[in-house]
Motif scaffolding. Structure first.
Motif, PDB file in Angstrom:
ATOM      1  N   UNK A 150       0.799  -1.232   0.000  1.00 40.45           N
ATOM      2  CA  UNK A 150       0.000   0.000   0.000  1.00 40.45           C
ATOM      3  C   UNK A 150       0.829   1.277   0.000  1.00 40.45           C
ATOM      4  N   UNK A 151       2.085   1.185   0.458  1.00 40.55           N
ATOM      5  CA  UNK A 151       2.917   2.380   0.535  1.00 40.55           C
ATOM      6  C   UNK A 151       3.608   2.729  -0.781  1.00 40.55           C
ATOM      7  N   UNK A 152       3.575   1.838  -1.768  1.00 42.30           N
ATOM      8  CA  UNK A 152       4.263   2.034  -3.052  1.00 42.30           C
ATOM      9  C   UNK A 152       3.492   3.063  -3.882  1.00 42.30           C
ATOM     10  N   UNK A 153       4.105   4.169  -4.263  1.00 38.65           N
ATOM     11  CA  UNK A 153       3.364   5.206  -4.995  1.00 38.65           C
ATOM     12  C   UNK A 153       3.063   4.842  -6.446  1.00 38.65           C
ATOM     13  N   UNK A 154       3.767   3.872  -7.021  1.00 39.25           N
ATOM     14  CA  UNK A 154       3.625   3.618  -8.454  1.00 39.25           C
ATOM     15  C   UNK A 154       2.214   3.209  -8.877  1.00 39.25           C
ATOM     16  N   UNK A 155       1.559   2.250  -8.218  1.00 40.05           N
ATOM     17  CA  UNK A 155       0.206   1.893  -8.677  1.00 40.05           C
ATOM     18  C   UNK A 155      -0.767   3.070  -8.628  1.00 40.05           C
ATOM     19  N   UNK A 156      -0.597   3.949  -7.641  1.00 34.61           N
ATOM     20  CA  UNK A 156      -1.473   5.122  -7.555  1.00 34.61           C
ATOM     21  C   UNK A 156      -1.223   6.061  -8.725  1.00 34.61           C
ATOM     22  N   UNK A 157       0.036   6.202  -9.104  1.00 34.48           N
ATOM     23  CA  UNK A 157       0.356   7.080 -10.226  1.00 34.48           C
ATOM     24  C   UNK A 157      -0.265   6.558 -11.515  1.00 34.48           C
ATOM     25  N   UNK A 158      -0.220   5.247 -11.714  1.00 29.62           N
ATOM     26  CA  UNK A 158      -0.820   4.666 -12.914  1.00 29.62           C
ATOM     27  C   UNK A 158      -2.333   4.824 -12.872  1.00 29.62           C
ATOM     28  N   UNK A 159      -2.934   4.588 -11.699  1.00 26.09           N
ATOM     29  CA  UNK A 159      -4.377   4.747 -11.574  1.00 26.09           C
ATOM     30  C   UNK A 159      -4.792   6.194 -11.817  1.00 26.09           C
ATOM     31  N   UNK A 160      -3.983   7.143 -11.339  1.00 27.02           N
ATOM     32  CA  UNK A 160      -4.286   8.555 -11.568  1.00 27.02           C
ATOM     33  C   UNK A 160      -4.233   8.881 -13.061  1.00 27.02           C
ATOM     34  N   UNK A 161      -3.275   8.295 -13.775  1.00 32.38           N
ATOM     35  CA  UNK A 161      -3.179   8.522 -15.216  1.00 32.38           C
ATOM     36  C   UNK A 161      -4.395   7.957 -15.942  1.00 32.38           C
ATOM     37  N   UNK A 162      -4.800   6.755 -15.552  1.00 36.58           N
ATOM     38  CA  UNK A 162      -5.994   6.170 -16.162  1.00 36.58           C
ATOM     39  C   UNK A 162      -7.232   6.998 -15.848  1.00 36.58           C
ATOM     40  N   UNK A 163      -7.318   7.495 -14.631  1.00 37.10           N
ATOM     41  CA  UNK A 163      -8.468   8.300 -14.240  1.00 37.10           C
ATOM     42  C   UNK A 163      -8.527   9.591 -15.066  1.00 37.10           C
ATOM     43  N   UNK A 164      -7.382  10.127 -15.374  1.00 36.78           N
ATOM     44  CA  UNK A 164      -7.327  11.337 -16.195  1.00 36.78           C
ATOM     45  C   UNK A 164      -7.701  11.040 -17.652  1.00 36.78           C
ATOM     46  N   UNK A 165      -7.206   9.916 -18.175  1.00 34.25           N
ATOM     47  CA  UNK A 165      -7.367   9.642 -19.599  1.00 34.25           C
ATOM     48  C   UNK A 165      -8.642   8.874 -19.940  1.00 34.25           C
ATOM     49  N   UNK A 166      -9.120   8.040 -19.032  1.00 34.34           N
ATOM     50  CA  UNK A 166     -10.278   7.185 -19.330  1.00 34.34           C
ATOM     51  C   UNK A 166     -11.336   7.291 -18.232  1.00 34.34           C
ATOM     52  N   UNK A 167     -11.592   8.500 -17.827  1.00 37.32           N
ATOM     53  CA  UNK A 167     -12.442   8.740 -16.659  1.00 37.32           C
ATOM     54  C   UNK A 167     -13.835   8.112 -16.774  1.00 37.32           C
ATOM     55  N   UNK A 168     -14.578   8.304 -17.855  1.00 39.09           N
ATOM     56  CA  UNK A 168     -15.943   7.741 -17.894  1.00 39.09           C
ATOM     57  C   UNK A 168     -15.966   6.223 -17.702  1.00 39.09           C
ATOM     58  N   UNK A 169     -15.011   5.538 -18.325  1.00 40.13           N
ATOM     59  CA  UNK A 169     -14.992   4.071 -18.222  1.00 40.13           C
ATOM     60  C   UNK A 169     -14.587   3.631 -16.816  1.00 40.13           C
TER      61      UNK A 169
END
Length: 331
Positions: free
Chosen positions: A24-43
């Motif tokens: 849970x402390x690893x920032x990388x998965x959150x960064x990827x999820x944030x990118x997906x949320x920015x690019x593919x938000x509706x889905x």
């Protein structure tokens, strides 16, 4: 990430949340999820706002943080923690972020803290206390920024559950410095009870009653403490005081009947308990009341046997003198 997951947003979220669960402390998965949320938000919105599995609720906690909805972020991660407190979900970088700690409301953090305890896991261990350190820091930060008394009292329940009784009392004291409220005294009472201090428990309930004198459940709480101490006369008196405010409350009626049967050996009171007991919502409390009542002096053996059968899962009342009219159904 989507290409790796066959273009499926749901599969991508599942993969990322699995990585978060592993560290849970690893920032990388959150960064990827944030990118997906920015690019593919509706889905992704359809995925994380949909079915309430542990993984989707965890993803929701982070995307709510990204959207600035700190209250939803808190309650979502609280729900996840309640399911799996053995994972240090709050080690997530966003949970200690000043943007979160500076904006989440005291009420939402209190609700989140309560949700961490939903499943009844034992939190009073060294391992749990270590995993809950981010929660303790968040409570300190939010209590300093927004010392809402009832919210602080609810947060103090989590501290108590984690074995931090001194910190729980201190948070209650902080709540009192803003405004004394009934809930704070109830939380104090529960903490003193946990510590095996019945007189201090009773004193806290008495202070709670002074703040909310029409609250029938407080009379019942205090009556139960007095019964634990063997003072059944006081227990009867308190339940009768509670019934002035809520005369038809089944649990209060059952407690009065039990304590009167214990004090006086009244067959009528034990019969009333036998009638009410099958409808009580909490089996452990029902059984405790039956134990008290059946210890009353010179009670008819058939009536005592009827009460004991209820403890062993036979909800039908006994025949003969022990038989009440019918089990209540409105409890």
């Amino acid at each position: 990430m989507l290409a790796h997951c066959g273009g499926s947003p749901a599969a991508a979220v599942d993969h990322l949340v699995g990585a978060i669960a592993a560290a849970p402390e690893d920032p990388e998965p959150y960064a990827v999820l944030a990118e997906l949320w920015r690019d593919r938000r509706p889905e992704l919105a359809e995925v994380v706002r949909g079915a309430n599995s542990l993984r989707t609720v965890l993803a929701r906690s982070y995307v709510s943080f990204l959207d600035g909805d700190m209250d939803d972020a808190a309650t979502a991660i609280g729900s996840v923690t309640g399911v799996r407190p053995d994972i240090a979900w709050a080690d997530a970088p966003w949970f200690g972020d000043e943007r979160f700690l500076g904006r989440v409301s005291a009420g939402a953090l209190a609700e989140a803290a309560m949700r961490t305890m939903d499943r009844g896991h034992d939190l009073d261990t060294d391992g749990m206390r270590e995993r809950f350190q981010p929660w303790f820091r968040a409570i300190d930060a939010v209590a300093a920024r927004e010392p809402a008394p009832e919210a602080l009292a609810r947060m103090a329940i989590l501290l108590r559950a984690c074995g931090l009784t001194d910190a729980s009392f201190a948070l209650c004291d902080r709540a009192d410095s803003v405004e004394p409220v009934m809930l704070t005294e109830v939380v104090r009472a529960g903490t003193w009870r946990r510590l095996g201090e019945p007189e201090r428990t009773a004193a806290a309930f008495e202070r709670a009653l002074a703040l909310d004198p029409a609250n029938w459940s407080l009379y019942l709480d205090l009556a139960d403490v007095r019964a634990e101490q063997g003072d059944f006369a006081a227990a009867v008196r308190l339940t009768e005081q509670g019934m002035r405010h809520e005369p038809d409350e089944p649990t209060l009626r059952a407690a009065r009947a039990a304590y009167r049967a214990r004090l006086t050996g009244s067959p009528a009171d034990l019969g009333e308990l036998v009638e009410l007991a099958p409808g009580l919502p909490h089996d452990g409390y029902r059984d405790l009341l039956i134990d008290h009542a059946c210890a009353g002096p010179a009670l008819p053996a058939g009536l005592v046997a009827a009460a004991r059968r209820i403890q062993h899962g036979d909800r039908a009342p006994a025949t003969g003198e022990a038989r009440p009219a019918a089990p209540r159904t409105d409890a």
